[in-house]
Design a protein around this motif. Structure first.
Motif, PDB file in Angstrom:
ATOM      1  N   ALA A 137      27.310  42.802  43.952  1.00 13.57           N
ATOM      2  CA  ALA A 137      28.595  42.116  44.117  1.00 13.57           C
ATOM      3  C   ALA A 137      29.673  42.757  43.251  1.00 13.57           C
ATOM      4  CB  ALA A 137      28.431  40.639  43.762  1.00 13.57           C
ATOM      5  N   ALA A 138      29.301  43.114  42.019  1.00 10.54           N
ATOM      6  CA  ALA A 138      30.279  43.675  41.081  1.00 10.54           C
ATOM      7  C   ALA A 138      30.826  45.019  41.540  1.00 10.54           C
ATOM      8  CB  ALA A 138      29.653  43.810  39.692  1.00 10.54           C
ATOM      9  N   VAL A 139      29.942  45.919  41.998  1.00 15.51           N
ATOM     10  CA  VAL A 139      30.400  47.249  42.390  1.00 15.51           C
ATOM     11  C   VAL A 139      31.203  47.214  43.683  1.00 15.51           C
ATOM     12  CG1 VAL A 139      28.539  48.466  41.208  1.00 15.51           C
ATOM     13  CG2 VAL A 139      28.243  47.796  43.606  1.00 15.51           C
ATOM     14  N   ASN A 140      31.090  46.121  44.427  1.00 18.21           N
ATOM     15  CA  ASN A 140      31.871  45.977  45.654  1.00 18.21           C
ATOM     16  C   ASN A 140      33.160  45.202  45.452  1.00 18.21           C
ATOM     17  OD1 ASN A 140      30.469  47.025  48.272  1.00 18.21           O
ATOM     18  ND2 ASN A 140      28.812  46.199  47.018  1.00 18.21           N
ATOM     19  N   THR A 141      33.342  44.653  44.252  1.00 15.34           N
ATOM     20  CA  THR A 141      34.540  43.847  44.001  1.00 15.34           C
ATOM     21  C   THR A 141      35.263  44.334  42.755  1.00 15.34           C
ATOM     22  OG1 THR A 141      33.161  42.200  42.858  1.00 15.34           O
ATOM     23  CG2 THR A 141      33.624  41.803  45.176  1.00 15.34           C
ATOM     24  N   GLN A 142      34.882  43.836  41.577  1.00 18.69           N
ATOM     25  CA  GLN A 142      35.653  44.096  40.371  1.00 18.69           C
ATOM     26  C   GLN A 142      35.647  45.546  39.925  1.00 18.69           C
ATOM     27  OE1 GLN A 142      32.506  41.599  38.101  1.00 18.69           O
ATOM     28  NE2 GLN A 142      33.682  42.599  36.514  1.00 18.69           N
ATOM     29  N   TYR A 143      34.645  46.343  40.329  1.00 18.66           N
ATOM     30  CA  TYR A 143      34.611  47.751  39.949  1.00 18.66           C
ATOM     31  C   TYR A 143      35.017  48.670  41.099  1.00 18.66           C
ATOM     32  CZ  TYR A 143      32.068  45.885  35.961  1.00 18.66           C
ATOM     33  OH  TYR A 143      31.713  45.159  34.854  1.00 18.66           O
ATOM     34  N   ASN A 144      35.595  48.094  42.140  1.00 17.69           N
ATOM     35  CA  ASN A 144      36.028  48.865  43.300  1.00 17.69           C
ATOM     36  C   ASN A 144      37.536  48.671  43.490  1.00 17.69           C
ATOM     37  OD1 ASN A 144      36.449  50.092  45.741  1.00 17.69           O
ATOM     38  ND2 ASN A 144      35.276  48.614  46.946  1.00 17.69           N
ATOM     39  N   PRO A 145      38.369  49.657  43.130  1.00 17.45           N
ATOM     40  CA  PRO A 145      39.827  49.513  43.223  1.00 17.45           C
ATOM     41  C   PRO A 145      40.313  49.203  44.636  1.00 17.45           C
ATOM     42  CG  PRO A 145      39.261  51.420  41.894  1.00 17.45           C
ATOM     43  CD  PRO A 145      37.987  50.948  42.524  1.00 17.45           C
ATOM     44  N   ILE A 146      39.628  49.729  45.649  1.00 17.92           N
ATOM     45  CA  ILE A 146      40.060  49.488  47.024  1.00 17.92           C
ATOM     46  C   ILE A 146      39.924  48.014  47.392  1.00 17.92           C
ATOM     47  CG2 ILE A 146      39.655  50.097  49.443  1.00 17.92           C
ATOM     48  CD1 ILE A 146      40.811  52.329  47.704  1.00 17.92           C
ATOM     49  N   VAL A 159      42.339  45.237  49.779  1.00 23.59           N
ATOM     50  CA  VAL A 159      41.759  44.507  50.917  1.00 23.59           C
ATOM     51  C   VAL A 159      41.765  43.007  50.643  1.00 23.59           C
ATOM     52  CG1 VAL A 159      39.654  44.156  52.274  1.00 23.59           C
ATOM     53  CG2 VAL A 159      40.333  46.465  51.589  1.00 23.59           C
ATOM     54  N   ASN A 160      41.411  42.623  49.423  1.00 24.63           N
ATOM     55  CA  ASN A 160      41.347  41.213  49.056  1.00 24.63           C
ATOM     56  C   ASN A 160      42.721  40.556  49.104  1.00 24.63           C
ATOM     57  OD1 ASN A 160      39.753  38.958  48.098  1.00 24.63           O
ATOM     58  ND2 ASN A 160      40.825  39.196  46.145  1.00 24.63           N
ATOM     59  N   PHE A 161      43.752  41.284  48.656  1.00 26.56           N
ATOM     60  CA  PHE A 161      45.114  40.738  48.680  1.00 26.56           C
ATOM     61  C   PHE A 161      45.557  40.473  50.116  1.00 26.56           C
ATOM     62  CE2 PHE A 161      49.689  41.394  49.157  1.00 26.56           C
ATOM     63  CZ  PHE A 161      50.181  40.419  48.297  1.00 26.56           C
ATOM     64  N   ILE A 162      45.304  41.438  51.005  1.00 30.53           N
ATOM     65  CA  ILE A 162      45.694  41.269  52.415  1.00 30.53           C
ATOM     66  C   ILE A 162      44.940  40.096  53.036  1.00 30.53           C
ATOM     67  CG2 ILE A 162      45.649  42.359  54.694  1.00 30.53           C
ATOM     68  CD1 ILE A 162      46.017  45.056  53.246  1.00 30.53           C
ATOM     69  N   ARG A 163      43.653  39.997  52.736  1.00 27.83           N
ATOM     70  CA  ARG A 163      42.842  38.908  53.285  1.00 27.83           C
ATOM     71  C   ARG A 163      43.286  37.560  52.727  1.00 27.83           C
ATOM     72  NH1 ARG A 163      36.838  40.311  52.775  1.00 27.83           N
ATOM     73  NH2 ARG A 163      37.309  40.064  50.557  1.00 27.83           N
ATOM     74  N   ASP A 164      43.549  37.513  51.419  1.00 33.73           N
ATOM     75  CA  ASP A 164      44.015  36.272  50.799  1.00 33.73           C
ATOM     76  C   ASP A 164      45.363  35.839  51.363  1.00 33.73           C
ATOM     77  OD1 ASP A 164      41.803  35.964  49.248  1.00 33.73           O
ATOM     78  OD2 ASP A 164      42.764  36.442  47.338  1.00 33.73           O
ATOM     79  N   LYS A 166      39.908  48.304  31.104  1.00 31.60           N
ATOM     80  CA  LYS A 166      41.133  47.536  30.852  1.00 31.60           C
ATOM     81  C   LYS A 166      42.038  47.556  32.079  1.00 31.60           C
ATOM     82  CE  LYS A 166      41.300  48.347  25.851  1.00 31.60           C
ATOM     83  NZ  LYS A 166      42.063  48.992  24.755  1.00 31.60           N
ATOM     84  N   TRP A 167      42.205  48.762  32.656  1.00 32.07           N
ATOM     85  CA  TRP A 167      43.079  48.871  33.821  1.00 32.07           C
ATOM     86  C   TRP A 167      42.527  48.086  35.009  1.00 32.07           C
ATOM     87  CZ3 TRP A 167      42.339  50.850  38.746  1.00 32.07           C
ATOM     88  CH2 TRP A 167      43.497  50.913  39.535  1.00 32.07           C
ATOM     89  N   LEU A 168      41.214  48.221  35.258  1.00 30.96           N
ATOM     90  CA  LEU A 168      40.606  47.496  36.371  1.00 30.96           C
ATOM     91  C   LEU A 168      40.749  45.987  36.199  1.00 30.96           C
ATOM     92  CD1 LEU A 168      37.302  49.441  37.140  1.00 30.96           C
ATOM     93  CD2 LEU A 168      39.187  49.024  38.724  1.00 30.96           C
ATOM     94  N   SER A 169      40.606  45.524  34.967  1.00 33.84           N
ATOM     95  CA  SER A 169      40.743  44.101  34.682  1.00 33.84           C
ATOM     96  C   SER A 169      42.154  43.616  35.008  1.00 33.84           C
ATOM     97  CB  SER A 169      40.419  43.830  33.214  1.00 33.84           C
ATOM     98  OG  SER A 169      40.602  42.465  32.902  1.00 33.84           O
ATOM     99  N   ASP A 170      43.158  44.364  34.568  1.00 35.37           N
ATOM    100  CA  ASP A 170      44.554  43.988  34.821  1.00 35.37           C
ATOM    101  C   ASP A 170      44.889  44.094  36.308  1.00 35.37           C
ATOM    102  OD1 ASP A 170      44.776  43.612  32.120  1.00 35.37           O
ATOM    103  OD2 ASP A 170      45.729  45.546  31.730  1.00 35.37           O
ATOM    104  N   TYR A 171      44.363  45.130  36.948  1.00 34.61           N
ATOM    105  CA  TYR A 171      44.599  45.347  38.376  1.00 34.61           C
ATOM    106  C   TYR A 171      44.020  44.197  39.197  1.00 34.61           C
ATOM    107  CZ  TYR A 171      43.566  47.504  42.960  1.00 34.61           C
ATOM    108  OH  TYR A 171      43.428  47.762  44.297  1.00 34.61           O
ATOM    109  N   ASN A 172      42.772  43.829  38.898  1.00 34.19           N
ATOM    110  CA  ASN A 172      42.142  42.735  39.635  1.00 34.19           C
ATOM    111  C   ASN A 172      42.814  41.401  39.366  1.00 34.19           C
ATOM    112  OD1 ASN A 172      40.068  44.045  41.118  1.00 34.19           O
ATOM    113  ND2 ASN A 172      38.885  44.310  39.245  1.00 34.19           N
TER     114      ASN A 172
END
Length: 229
Positions: free
Chosen positions: A6-15, A19-24, A131-137
């Motif tokens: 789950a983690a590598v497909n979500t919080q550790y995946n910038p893409i 996709v999540n923003f568009i879906r949300d 840090k960047w991934l955390s802020d981005y997500n």
């Protein structure tokens, strides 16, 4: 393994963030129809686009020890103050359970035979990429919610009511059942799937003295779905 998957497909995946923003955004436009903000979809979407840059800048400023006085920065801190942003930390059934877990983590004896959580956590969290991934997500996950919050406040809602509406407009990851953590370990994205299905049902149906029936919005969604199909 399931948590790693789950983690590598979500919080550790910038893409995933895009996709999540568009879906949300699509999901929120749909579920807004069953809330006091029905008809304000265009306003919420406009607010959310505006919020993307603001939340990201605010998150980066916090890491630098800077407090922004921009309108979006102040609005986001106001949103945080009433618990609006969604987090991913474990929840506990009672306050005592939470206190016991904090006490266990502070006791060096509980670290024997395993990793040292302080050293491991510090090593991971101090990496620039983490840090960047955390802020981005954080930005991608909360832009729609902040857009809903602003629309609610502008419509005269209290901060608490607007934040509650915003937090639950899509999947609220802070809301878990009694066995949510265990089921999540066995079934990837179990919580998100259950909440998503429940939220759609709330939008499609309305309660009547005789039971449930399709709401006026639900009928439009069903007809629209058939036409699109």
């Amino acid at each position: 393994y399931t948590r790693y998957l789950a983690a590598v497909n979500t919080q550790y995946n910038p893409i995933f963030g895009i996709v999540n923003f568009i879906r949300d955004a699509q999901f929120a436009m749909l579920t807004l129809s069953s809330t006091p903000l029905a008809g304000k979809q265009a306003e919420v979407l406009k607010n959310s686009i505006w919020a993307l840059k603001g939340i990201y800048e605010e998150a980066r400023n916090v890491r630098k020890g800077i407090q922004s006085n921009s309108p979006i920065g102040m609005l986001y801190r106001r949103f945080e103050h009433v618990g609006g942003p969604t987090g991913y930390r474990d929840l506990f059934q009672t306050a005592q359970d939470r206190a016991d877990e904090i006490q266990r983590m502070m006791d060096p004896k509980s670290w024997k035979g395993t990793w040292n959580p302080q050293k491991l956590g510090k090593r991971i969290e101090e990496t620039p990429m983490f840090k960047w991934l955390s802020d981005y997500n954080q930005t991608m996950e909360n832009a729609i919610r902040l857009g809903v919050f602003k629309a609610g406040v502008d419509a005269g809602m209290s901060d608490l009511k607007a934040a509650s509406l915003a937090k639950n407009i899509t999947v609220n990851f802070n809301k878990k059942g009694q066995i949510g953590a265990q089921m999540g370990a066995l079934y990837a994205f179990f919580n998100a799937n259950v909440q998503g299905t429940a939220r759609i049902a709330e939008t499609l149906f309305e309660r009547t003295p005789k039971g449930f029936k399709l709401s006026s919005v639900g009928k439009k969604i069903v007809v629209g779905g058939l036409l699109v199909g």
